[in-house]
Design a protein around this motif. Structure first.
Motif, PDB file in Angstrom:
ATOM      1  N   GLY A  34      31.533  33.660  42.518  1.00 39.69           N
ATOM      2  CA  GLY A  34      30.076  33.604  42.627  1.00 39.69           C
ATOM      3  C   GLY A  34      29.390  33.948  41.320  1.00 39.69           C
ATOM      4  O   GLY A  34      28.415  33.298  40.933  1.00 39.69           O
ATOM      5  N   LEU A  35      29.903  34.966  40.628  1.00 39.41           N
ATOM      6  CA  LEU A  35      29.336  35.312  39.317  1.00 39.41           C
ATOM      7  C   LEU A  35      29.519  34.187  38.312  1.00 39.41           C
ATOM      8  O   LEU A  35      28.691  34.008  37.420  1.00 39.41           O
ATOM      9  CB  LEU A  35      29.974  36.601  38.784  1.00 39.41           C
ATOM     10  N   ARG A  36      30.600  33.452  38.443  1.00 40.07           N
ATOM     11  CA  ARG A  36      30.850  32.312  37.548  1.00 40.07           C
ATOM     12  C   ARG A  36      30.025  31.084  37.943  1.00 40.07           C
ATOM     13  O   ARG A  36      30.004  30.097  37.233  1.00 40.07           O
ATOM     14  CB  ARG A  36      32.326  31.941  37.552  1.00 40.07           C
ATOM     15  N   GLY A  37      29.388  31.148  39.119  1.00 35.53           N
ATOM     16  CA  GLY A  37      28.581  30.024  39.586  1.00 35.53           C
ATOM     17  C   GLY A  37      29.380  28.971  40.323  1.00 35.53           C
ATOM     18  O   GLY A  37      28.870  27.882  40.582  1.00 35.53           O
ATOM     19  N   ASP A  38      30.606  29.270  40.687  1.00 33.98           N
ATOM     20  CA  ASP A  38      31.455  28.310  41.392  1.00 33.98           C
ATOM     21  C   ASP A  38      31.372  28.567  42.894  1.00 33.98           C
ATOM     22  O   ASP A  38      32.160  29.305  43.475  1.00 33.98           O
ATOM     23  CB  ASP A  38      32.904  28.414  40.912  1.00 33.98           C
ATOM     24  N   ARG A  39      30.396  27.945  43.511  1.00 38.36           N
ATOM     25  CA  ARG A  39      30.133  28.179  44.936  1.00 38.36           C
ATOM     26  C   ARG A  39      31.258  27.693  45.830  1.00 38.36           C
ATOM     27  O   ARG A  39      31.532  28.301  46.863  1.00 38.36           O
ATOM     28  CB  ARG A  39      28.825  27.510  45.332  1.00 38.36           C
ATOM     29  N   GLU A  40      31.909  26.609  45.446  1.00 41.07           N
ATOM     30  CA  GLU A  40      32.998  26.065  46.265  1.00 41.07           C
ATOM     31  C   GLU A  40      34.172  27.043  46.336  1.00 41.07           C
ATOM     32  O   GLU A  40      34.696  27.329  47.416  1.00 41.07           O
ATOM     33  CB  GLU A  40      33.460  24.724  45.694  1.00 41.07           C
ATOM     34  N   ILE A  41      34.584  27.560  45.192  1.00 43.32           N
ATOM     35  CA  ILE A  41      35.687  28.530  45.181  1.00 43.32           C
ATOM     36  C   ILE A  41      35.250  29.815  45.878  1.00 43.32           C
ATOM     37  O   ILE A  41      36.022  30.397  46.647  1.00 43.32           O
ATOM     38  CB  ILE A  41      36.168  28.801  43.744  1.00 43.32           C
ATOM     39  N   ALA A  42      34.020  30.250  45.654  1.00 34.98           N
ATOM     40  CA  ALA A  42      33.531  31.465  46.317  1.00 34.98           C
ATOM     41  C   ALA A  42      33.592  31.300  47.829  1.00 34.98           C
ATOM     42  O   ALA A  42      34.092  32.187  48.530  1.00 34.98           O
ATOM     43  CB  ALA A  42      32.112  31.784  45.862  1.00 34.98           C
ATOM     44  N   ALA A  43      33.118  30.180  48.349  1.00 34.12           N
ATOM     45  CA  ALA A  43      33.134  29.949  49.796  1.00 34.12           C
ATOM     46  C   ALA A  43      34.561  29.945  50.333  1.00 34.12           C
ATOM     47  O   ALA A  43      34.841  30.532  51.385  1.00 34.12           O
ATOM     48  CB  ALA A  43      32.439  28.627  50.126  1.00 34.12           C
ATOM     49  N   ARG A  44      35.466  29.304  49.608  1.00 33.69           N
ATOM     50  CA  ARG A  44      36.866  29.246  50.040  1.00 33.69           C
ATOM     51  C   ARG A  44      37.491  30.641  50.049  1.00 33.69           C
ATOM     52  O   ARG A  44      38.187  31.012  50.988  1.00 33.69           O
ATOM     53  CB  ARG A  44      37.662  28.312  49.127  1.00 33.69           C
ATOM     54  N   GLU A  45      37.208  31.441  49.026  1.00 32.60           N
ATOM     55  CA  GLU A  45      37.765  32.793  48.963  1.00 32.60           C
ATOM     56  C   GLU A  45      37.152  33.710  50.023  1.00 32.60           C
ATOM     57  O   GLU A  45      37.851  34.547  50.593  1.00 32.60           O
ATOM     58  CB  GLU A  45      37.600  33.374  47.562  1.00 32.60           C
ATOM     59  N   PHE A  46      35.856  33.547  50.304  1.00 29.80           N
ATOM     60  CA  PHE A  46      35.255  34.327  51.387  1.00 29.80           C
ATOM     61  C   PHE A  46      35.900  33.961  52.729  1.00 29.80           C
ATOM     62  O   PHE A  46      36.144  34.830  53.560  1.00 29.80           O
ATOM     63  CB  PHE A  46      33.737  34.114  51.462  1.00 29.80           C
ATOM     64  N   GLU A  47      36.173  32.674  52.931  1.00 29.47           N
ATOM     65  CA  GLU A  47      36.834  32.237  54.166  1.00 29.47           C
ATOM     66  C   GLU A  47      38.234  32.840  54.268  1.00 29.47           C
ATOM     67  O   GLU A  47      38.645  33.317  55.333  1.00 29.47           O
ATOM     68  CB  GLU A  47      36.903  30.708  54.216  1.00 29.47           C
ATOM     69  N   ARG A  48      38.975  32.825  53.175  1.00 23.67           N
ATOM     70  CA  ARG A  48      40.312  33.430  53.168  1.00 23.67           C
ATOM     71  C   ARG A  48      40.232  34.933  53.443  1.00 23.67           C
ATOM     72  O   ARG A  48      41.058  35.480  54.169  1.00 23.67           O
ATOM     73  CB  ARG A  48      41.004  33.173  51.834  1.00 23.67           C
ATOM     74  N   ALA A  49      39.247  35.580  52.843  1.00 24.93           N
ATOM     75  CA  ALA A  49      39.065  37.016  53.097  1.00 24.93           C
ATOM     76  C   ALA A  49      38.769  37.259  54.567  1.00 24.93           C
ATOM     77  O   ALA A  49      39.332  38.172  55.182  1.00 24.93           O
ATOM     78  CB  ALA A  49      37.933  37.566  52.223  1.00 24.93           C
ATOM     79  N   SER A  50      37.910  36.430  55.133  1.00 24.71           N
ATOM     80  CA  SER A  50      37.554  36.573  56.542  1.00 24.71           C
ATOM     81  C   SER A  50      38.788  36.469  57.432  1.00 24.71           C
ATOM     82  O   SER A  50      38.996  37.296  58.335  1.00 24.71           O
ATOM     83  CB  SER A  50      36.530  35.505  56.938  1.00 24.71           C
ATOM     84  N   ARG A  51      39.623  35.470  57.181  1.00 28.92           N
ATOM     85  CA  ARG A  51      40.851  35.307  57.979  1.00 28.92           C
ATOM     86  C   ARG A  51      41.790  36.491  57.806  1.00 28.92           C
ATOM     87  O   ARG A  51      42.362  36.987  58.780  1.00 28.92           O
ATOM     88  CB  ARG A  51      41.565  34.011  57.594  1.00 28.92           C
ATOM     89  N   ALA A  52      41.939  36.952  56.572  1.00 29.27           N
ATOM     90  CA  ALA A  52      42.848  38.075  56.315  1.00 29.27           C
ATOM     91  C   ALA A  52      42.336  39.361  56.969  1.00 29.27           C
ATOM     92  O   ALA A  52      43.123  40.132  57.518  1.00 29.27           O
ATOM     93  CB  ALA A  52      43.043  38.261  54.808  1.00 29.27           C
ATOM     94  N   PHE A  53      41.027  39.583  56.918  1.00 30.52           N
ATOM     95  CA  PHE A  53      40.472  40.751  57.594  1.00 30.52           C
ATOM     96  C   PHE A  53      40.694  40.648  59.099  1.00 30.52           C
ATOM     97  O   PHE A  53      41.057  41.623  59.753  1.00 30.52           O
ATOM     98  CB  PHE A  53      38.972  40.914  57.302  1.00 30.52           C
ATOM     99  N   ALA A  54      40.479  39.465  59.651  1.00 26.14           N
ATOM    100  CA  ALA A  54      40.679  39.265  61.090  1.00 26.14           C
ATOM    101  C   ALA A  54      42.128  39.534  61.482  1.00 26.14           C
ATOM    102  O   ALA A  54      42.392  40.147  62.526  1.00 26.14           O
ATOM    103  CB  ALA A  54      40.265  37.852  61.489  1.00 26.14           C
ATOM    104  N   GLU A  55      43.055  39.091  60.655  1.00 26.47           N
ATOM    105  CA  GLU A  55      44.475  39.300  60.938  1.00 26.47           C
ATOM    106  C   GLU A  55      44.847  40.777  60.976  1.00 26.47           C
ATOM    107  O   GLU A  55      45.768  41.158  61.688  1.00 26.47           O
ATOM    108  CB  GLU A  55      45.340  38.567  59.911  1.00 26.47           C
ATOM    109  N   ARG A  56      44.141  41.593  60.242  1.00 27.76           N
ATOM    110  CA  ARG A  56      44.445  43.022  60.267  1.00 27.76           C
ATOM    111  C   ARG A  56      43.521  43.792  61.206  1.00 27.76           C
ATOM    112  O   ARG A  56      43.515  45.010  61.225  1.00 27.76           O
ATOM    113  CB  ARG A  56      44.481  43.618  58.863  1.00 27.76           C
ATOM    114  N   GLY A  57      42.734  43.056  61.998  1.00 26.60           N
ATOM    115  CA  GLY A  57      41.908  43.676  63.018  1.00 26.60           C
ATOM    116  C   GLY A  57      40.599  44.249  62.525  1.00 26.60           C
ATOM    117  O   GLY A  57      39.961  45.031  63.227  1.00 26.60           O
ATOM    118  N   ALA A  58      40.180  43.870  61.343  1.00 25.93           N
ATOM    119  CA  ALA A  58      38.935  44.380  60.757  1.00 25.93           C
ATOM    120  C   ALA A  58      37.816  43.371  61.023  1.00 25.93           C
ATOM    121  O   ALA A  58      37.403  42.620  60.142  1.00 25.93           O
ATOM    122  CB  ALA A  58      39.121  44.628  59.266  1.00 25.93           C
TER     123      ALA A  58
END
Length: 93
Positions: free
Chosen positions: A57-81
């Motif tokens: 996001g700081l680099r201005g790459d919204r596509e990569i930011a969105a993909r990484e936020f989605e990956r973070a969301s899945r990983a948090f869900a997998e650990r019950g957070a």
């Protein structure tokens, strides 16, 4: 503890220095990713993706930011957070 330390330093540098810390934070994240892979410490995967999203996001790459936020969301869900998962999901767009 090294992975956790790297992620904490990355988060602090990003928060304190913003754009000026992008390259340093990316280096910290690469090292953390290597350690996660070698040690199998998948617990830290969500935090790694979250920081990668913020840096994209700081680099201005919204596509990569969105993909990484989605990956973070899945990983948090997998650990019950679920609260962190929902927060990352909202940021993914």
């Amino acid at each position: 503890h090294e992975i956790e330390g790297l992620l904490l330093i990355a988060r602090a540098q990003r928060a304190l220095r913003g754009q000026d810390a992008v390259d340093e934070v990316e280096d910290l994240l690469v090292r953390a990713a290597e350690l996660i892979e070698v040690t199998g410490a998948l617990f830290f995967q969500a935090d790694l993706h979250l920081e990668a999203a913020e840096i994209a996001g700081l680099r201005g790459d919204r596509e990569i930011a969105a993909r990484e936020f989605e990956r973070a969301s899945r990983a948090f869900a997998e650990r019950g957070a679920s609260i962190q998962s929902d927060r990352a999901q909202r940021k993914s767009g």
